[in-house]
Design a protein around this motif. Sequence first.
Motif, PDB file in Angstrom:
ATOM      1  N   UNK A  69       0.863  -1.172   0.000  1.00 17.49           N
ATOM      2  CA  UNK A  69       0.000   0.000   0.000  1.00 17.49           C
ATOM      3  C   UNK A  69       0.904   1.228   0.000  1.00 17.49           C
ATOM      4  N   UNK A  70       0.963   1.939  -1.117  1.00 17.04           N
ATOM      5  CA  UNK A  70       1.830   3.108  -1.279  1.00 17.04           C
ATOM      6  C   UNK A  70       0.993   4.379  -1.222  1.00 17.04           C
ATOM      7  N   UNK A  71       1.292   5.233  -0.277  1.00 20.45           N
ATOM      8  CA  UNK A  71       0.633   6.542  -0.192  1.00 20.45           C
ATOM      9  C   UNK A  71       1.469   7.503  -1.012  1.00 20.45           C
ATOM     10  N   UNK A  72       0.876   8.093  -2.051  1.00 24.32           N
ATOM     11  CA  UNK A  72       1.604   8.965  -2.972  1.00 24.32           C
ATOM     12  C   UNK A  72       0.952  10.340  -3.032  1.00 24.32           C
ATOM     13  N   UNK A  73       1.735  11.316  -3.433  1.00 31.40           N
ATOM     14  CA  UNK A  73       1.242  12.687  -3.551  1.00 31.40           C
ATOM     15  C   UNK A  73       1.658  13.267  -4.886  1.00 31.40           C
ATOM     16  N   UNK A  74       0.715  13.965  -5.522  1.00 32.45           N
ATOM     17  CA  UNK A  74       0.990  14.721  -6.738  1.00 32.45           C
ATOM     18  C   UNK A  74       1.447  16.101  -6.280  1.00 32.45           C
ATOM     19  N   UNK A  75       2.731  16.394  -6.401  1.00 29.11           N
ATOM     20  CA  UNK A  75       3.285  17.664  -5.933  1.00 29.11           C
ATOM     21  C   UNK A  75       3.149  18.789  -6.955  1.00 29.11           C
ATOM     22  N   UNK A  76       2.464  18.528  -8.062  1.00 30.15           N
ATOM     23  CA  UNK A  76       2.243  19.569  -9.068  1.00 30.15           C
ATOM     24  C   UNK A  76       0.844  20.150  -8.878  1.00 30.15           C
ATOM     25  N   UNK A  77       0.546  21.178  -9.647  1.00 28.20           N
ATOM     26  CA  UNK A  77      -0.814  21.725  -9.634  1.00 28.20           C
ATOM     27  C   UNK A  77      -1.614  21.246 -10.847  1.00 28.20           C
TER      28      UNK A  77
END
Length: 136
Positions: A69-77
């Motif tokens: 289970x990988x928690x990921x974030x989109x750091x772009x807008x």
Amino acid sequence: MKKRVQHLLSAFVLTSFLFMAFGSDDDKKETEKTSNLSESGTSSENTPDIEILKHDATFEESMDSYTIHCRVKNNTDKLINYVDIKATFYDKDGNIVGTGLGNAANFAGGAEKTIDVIGLDIQNCEKYEVQVNNSF
């Protein structure tokens, strides 16, 4: 149990198809994390477009499969239409014993989500590595 195997195989086939359709572009590998199975990773490096915030693995003994289970974030807008995460599983000597793939679509700018990476028929695994494989 039979339906569960069918669902896992369907997910694996779909993931494999997407991977083959869009190819693997090593230039787009942005984040890589390694973990012993008893640890969970966190990030402290330069912030990539897609960042793996944390991850943890569960093992299904009856099928020799791992789900990470990988928690990921989109750091772009910007909206990212597709992202996949690759897992590589290693034995105690550092030999590869299997791989897995998970993906997501329509990843909104600034959002976080959990992507499950599935590795089937993984035996003698001591640690694993996860990385952002493709995104567009």
